[in-house]
Design a protein around this motif. Structure first.
Motif, PDB file in Angstrom:
ATOM      1  N   PRO A 141       0.734  -1.363  -0.108  1.00 57.54           N
ATOM      2  CA  PRO A 141       0.117  -0.046   0.236  1.00 57.54           C
ATOM      3  C   PRO A 141       0.825   1.145  -0.085  1.00 57.54           C
ATOM      4  CG  PRO A 141      -0.777  -1.647   1.539  1.00 57.54           C
ATOM      5  CD  PRO A 141       0.387  -2.157   1.128  1.00 57.54           C
ATOM      6  N   MET A 142       1.909   1.343   0.533  1.00 57.87           N
ATOM      7  CA  MET A 142       2.925   2.419   0.442  1.00 57.87           C
ATOM      8  C   MET A 142       3.727   2.749  -0.542  1.00 57.87           C
ATOM      9  SD  MET A 142       1.920   3.569   3.462  1.00 57.87           S
ATOM     10  CE  MET A 142       3.180   4.817   3.761  1.00 57.87           C
ATOM     11  N   TRP A 143       3.880   1.855  -1.719  1.00 57.69           N
ATOM     12  CA  TRP A 143       4.494   1.992  -2.866  1.00 57.69           C
ATOM     13  C   TRP A 143       4.262   3.342  -3.568  1.00 57.69           C
ATOM     14  CZ3 TRP A 143       4.933  -3.390  -5.752  1.00 57.69           C
ATOM     15  CH2 TRP A 143       5.512  -4.160  -4.924  1.00 57.69           C
ATOM     16  N   PHE A 144       3.137   3.828  -3.587  1.00 53.51           N
ATOM     17  CA  PHE A 144       2.608   5.023  -4.331  1.00 53.51           C
ATOM     18  C   PHE A 144       3.533   6.165  -3.938  1.00 53.51           C
ATOM     19  CE2 PHE A 144       0.786   5.659  -0.460  1.00 53.51           C
ATOM     20  CZ  PHE A 144       0.723   7.032  -0.283  1.00 53.51           C
ATOM     21  N   ALA A 145       4.165   6.328  -2.844  1.00 53.09           N
ATOM     22  CA  ALA A 145       4.984   7.522  -2.615  1.00 53.09           C
ATOM     23  C   ALA A 145       6.336   7.184  -2.815  1.00 53.09           C
ATOM     24  CB  ALA A 145       4.706   7.628  -0.920  1.00 53.09           C
ATOM     25  N   GLU A 146       6.736   6.085  -3.067  1.00 51.27           N
ATOM     26  CA  GLU A 146       8.291   5.552  -3.777  1.00 51.27           C
ATOM     27  C   GLU A 146       8.491   5.837  -5.117  1.00 51.27           C
ATOM     28  OE1 GLU A 146       9.636   2.178  -1.725  1.00 51.27           O
ATOM     29  OE2 GLU A 146       9.086   2.876   0.319  1.00 51.27           O
ATOM     30  N   PHE A 147       7.376   5.885  -5.851  1.00 54.43           N
ATOM     31  CA  PHE A 147       7.519   6.213  -7.361  1.00 54.43           C
ATOM     32  C   PHE A 147       8.477   7.537  -7.797  1.00 54.43           C
ATOM     33  CE2 PHE A 147       3.282   3.959  -8.071  1.00 54.43           C
ATOM     34  CZ  PHE A 147       3.872   2.601  -7.764  1.00 54.43           C
ATOM     35  N   PRO A 148       9.027   7.713  -8.847  1.00 53.53           N
ATOM     36  CA  PRO A 148       9.641   8.636  -9.405  1.00 53.53           C
ATOM     37  C   PRO A 148       8.583   9.845  -9.345  1.00 53.53           C
ATOM     38  CG  PRO A 148       9.794   6.852 -10.890  1.00 53.53           C
ATOM     39  CD  PRO A 148       8.911   6.498  -9.942  1.00 53.53           C
ATOM     40  N   ASN A 149       9.217  10.992  -9.250  1.00 48.01           N
ATOM     41  CA  ASN A 149       8.346  12.455  -9.252  1.00 48.01           C
ATOM     42  C   ASN A 149       7.622  12.321  -7.948  1.00 48.01           C
ATOM     43  OD1 ASN A 149       9.189  12.929 -12.016  1.00 48.01           O
ATOM     44  ND2 ASN A 149       7.791  11.569 -12.749  1.00 48.01           N
ATOM     45  N   ALA A 150       8.072  11.890  -6.850  1.00 48.56           N
ATOM     46  CA  ALA A 150       7.129  11.877  -5.481  1.00 48.56           C
ATOM     47  C   ALA A 150       7.323  13.264  -4.872  1.00 48.56           C
ATOM     48  CB  ALA A 150       7.656  10.959  -4.491  1.00 48.56           C
ATOM     49  N   ASN A 190      -0.619  13.262  -4.377  1.00 40.92           N
ATOM     50  CA  ASN A 190      -0.005  14.272  -5.399  1.00 40.92           C
ATOM     51  C   ASN A 190      -0.546  15.663  -5.362  1.00 40.92           C
ATOM     52  OD1 ASN A 190       1.737  12.348  -6.445  1.00 40.92           O
ATOM     53  ND2 ASN A 190       0.490  11.614  -7.981  1.00 40.92           N
ATOM     54  N   THR A 191      -2.055  15.557  -4.985  1.00 42.02           N
ATOM     55  CA  THR A 191      -2.488  16.948  -4.920  1.00 42.02           C
ATOM     56  C   THR A 191      -2.178  17.746  -3.620  1.00 42.02           C
ATOM     57  OG1 THR A 191      -4.495  16.177  -6.323  1.00 42.02           O
ATOM     58  CG2 THR A 191      -4.757  18.014  -4.975  1.00 42.02           C
ATOM     59  N   THR A 192      -2.257  16.853  -2.698  1.00 42.66           N
ATOM     60  CA  THR A 192      -1.736  17.541  -1.110  1.00 42.66           C
ATOM     61  C   THR A 192      -0.249  17.951  -1.196  1.00 42.66           C
ATOM     62  OG1 THR A 192      -3.320  15.998  -0.282  1.00 42.66           O
ATOM     63  CG2 THR A 192      -1.630  17.090   1.120  1.00 42.66           C
ATOM     64  N   TYR A 193       0.686  17.364  -1.865  1.00 44.88           N
ATOM     65  CA  TYR A 193       1.747  17.600  -2.015  1.00 44.88           C
ATOM     66  C   TYR A 193       2.073  18.766  -2.588  1.00 44.88           C
ATOM     67  CZ  TYR A 193       6.882  17.994  -3.336  1.00 44.88           C
ATOM     68  OH  TYR A 193       7.989  18.688  -3.701  1.00 44.88           O
ATOM     69  N   ALA A 194       1.555  19.014  -3.897  1.00 47.45           N
ATOM     70  CA  ALA A 194       1.640  19.986  -4.717  1.00 47.45           C
ATOM     71  C   ALA A 194       0.869  21.192  -4.051  1.00 47.45           C
ATOM     72  CB  ALA A 194       1.010  19.880  -5.977  1.00 47.45           C
ATOM     73  N   SER A 195       0.088  21.123  -3.273  1.00 42.35           N
ATOM     74  CA  SER A 195      -0.522  22.153  -2.394  1.00 42.35           C
ATOM     75  C   SER A 195       0.426  22.654  -1.356  1.00 42.35           C
ATOM     76  CB  SER A 195      -1.983  21.886  -1.850  1.00 42.35           C
ATOM     77  OG  SER A 195      -2.306  23.012  -1.073  1.00 42.35           O
ATOM     78  N   LEU A 196       0.940  21.769  -0.690  1.00 40.58           N
ATOM     79  CA  LEU A 196       2.065  22.079   0.479  1.00 40.58           C
ATOM     80  C   LEU A 196       3.235  22.697  -0.086  1.00 40.58           C
ATOM     81  CD1 LEU A 196       1.353  19.012   2.488  1.00 40.58           C
ATOM     82  CD2 LEU A 196       0.545  21.306   3.178  1.00 40.58           C
ATOM     83  N   ALA A 197       3.685  22.289  -1.224  1.00 45.97           N
ATOM     84  CA  ALA A 197       4.960  22.671  -1.735  1.00 45.97           C
ATOM     85  C   ALA A 197       4.860  23.911  -2.568  1.00 45.97           C
ATOM     86  CB  ALA A 197       5.623  21.531  -2.479  1.00 45.97           C
ATOM     87  N   GLY A 198       3.684  24.432  -2.612  1.00 46.71           N
ATOM     88  CA  GLY A 198       3.539  25.819  -3.388  1.00 46.71           C
ATOM     89  C   GLY A 198       3.722  25.452  -4.816  1.00 46.71           C
ATOM     90  N   GLU A 199       3.423  24.114  -5.357  1.00 49.17           N
ATOM     91  CA  GLU A 199       3.708  23.954  -7.048  1.00 49.17           C
ATOM     92  C   GLU A 199       2.421  24.228  -7.675  1.00 49.17           C
ATOM     93  OE1 GLU A 199       5.435  20.249  -7.140  1.00 49.17           O
ATOM     94  OE2 GLU A 199       7.395  20.972  -6.327  1.00 49.17           O
TER      95      GLU A 199
END
Length: 344
Positions: free
Chosen positions: A102-111, A335-344
């Motif tokens: 279940p955790m693999w999604f966060a280990e992919f490229p472009n994380a 991906n959406t949460t990361y982009a929001s927090l990272a300001g991307e």
């Protein structure tokens, strides 16, 4: 002056003894097993401050005893916590890949390459989609984290194109990295990061996959001298800070409530902030040591992105079998949460 009678003295002693026993019963010392040396920043800048915070919020009733040596290897630390051999551990889900699909999604490229934003996004994704998955049973999850993008490092030459990776032997830590290297024509060699130096020195491998900070903090700057940087990360690794669930439940309600205020998203953010500090520091020191940094070519990035698309499609099927109801929603949420927090 009034004299105390024997019954009064005995009563006072009983009351005082009861109070002392009550205080002792409330005091809890929790063992922490960590597999990095005490000079590593995860120990000095993350675990030690966390221990201090636990003591502070519980007014000294709960303390953490960080053991001077680990109770097992890096891959054993989930089980050390789940079975109560240690009260608290931290570790890498990547070292038990088939268990933690279940955790693999966060280990992919472009994380991502901003570790604090990644770690908070991972915690929120876990709470939203994964907290009731049976694979995480037996522990109280205290925090989750990523390390801000793993990169490609070589001991002899710059790697910028797919052709330059062919037949090169790279140490790697999990199935995501293994599949990427294999698809690129490289030779993956499985081993924990702590073995990279000896493997490079002996010529078993030509290069190794690490975040930039690890090249510095595992003292690999002399054997990994060429660093290929992917703008959104070549891969990542998911980490946990976990406590034995039964031990957690034996803490008083007041202490559990106090500790809840400094774990979860708060502890996950602290994990990520430490890596965000370490990466630029490592680049500065490695550059000063004469190491070279190059950007991955558009060709190499495009090849990795194509591999990523195939990996996601396969993971969705595997994650459903592993009890994730909607893997695509989980990945999109992260991906959406990361982009929001990272300001991307």
């Amino acid at each position: 002056m009034t004299k105390l009678t024997f019954p009064e003295i005995r009563c006072g002693v009983v009351v005082l003894t009861s109070a002392l026993l009550g205080a002792q019963a409330q005091a809890q010392s929790l063992t922490v097993s960590s597999w990095v040396p005490p000079t590593h920043f995860v120990h000095t800048d993350f675990l030690v401050p966390f221990a201090q915070q636990v003591a502070e919020v519980t007014e000294g009733r709960v303390t953490l005893n960080i053991l001077p040596a680990p109770l097992g290897g890096p891959a054993q630390h989930w089980e050390l916590a789940r079975n109560g051999i240690a009260d608290i551990t931290w570790g890498n889900f990547t070292y038990e890949p088939e268990r933690f699909i279940p955790m693999w999604f966060a280990e992919f490229p472009n994380a991502g390459i901003k570790a604090e934003a990644q770690s908070v996004a991972l915690w929120r994704a876990y709470e939203e989609f994964l907290s009731d998955n049976p694979v995480f049973a037996g522990v109280k999850m205290l925090g989750l984290g990523l390390f801000g993008g793993g990169q490609l490092h070589h001991g002899a030459r710059a790697i910028t194109t797919p052709a330059e990776i062919t037949n090169q032997k790279f140490r790697m830590g999990g199935p995501i990295q293994e599949r990427m290297l294999t698809a690129l024509g490289a030779v993956p060699v499985a081993a924990p990061a702590t073995r990279a130096y000896e493997m490079l020195e002996s010529g078993v491998i030509d290069g190794s996959l690490h975040p930039v900070e690890s090249v510095m903090n595992f003292r690999l700057e002399g054997v990994l001298t060429h660093h290929t940087i992917f703008p959104n990360g070549f891969y990542d690794a998911t980490f946990f800070v976990a406590m034995n669930e039964a031990r957690w439940n034996r803490l008083s309600e007041a202490d559990r409530t106090a500790i809840e205020g400094i774990i979860g998203e708060t502890l996950s953010a602290a994990w990520g902030r430490n890596f965000d500090v370490q990466h630029p520091l490592a680049v500065e020191r490695l550059t000063a040591a004469g190491n070279s940094f190059v950007d991955a070519s558009d060709e190499l990035i495009g090849t990795v992105n194509a591999i990523y698309d195939d990996m996601v499609a396969d993971w969705i099927v595997a994650a459903q079998s592993a009890g994730v109801a909607d893997p695509q929603a989980l990945l999109s949420f992260y991906n959406t949460t990361y982009a929001s927090l990272a300001g991307e």
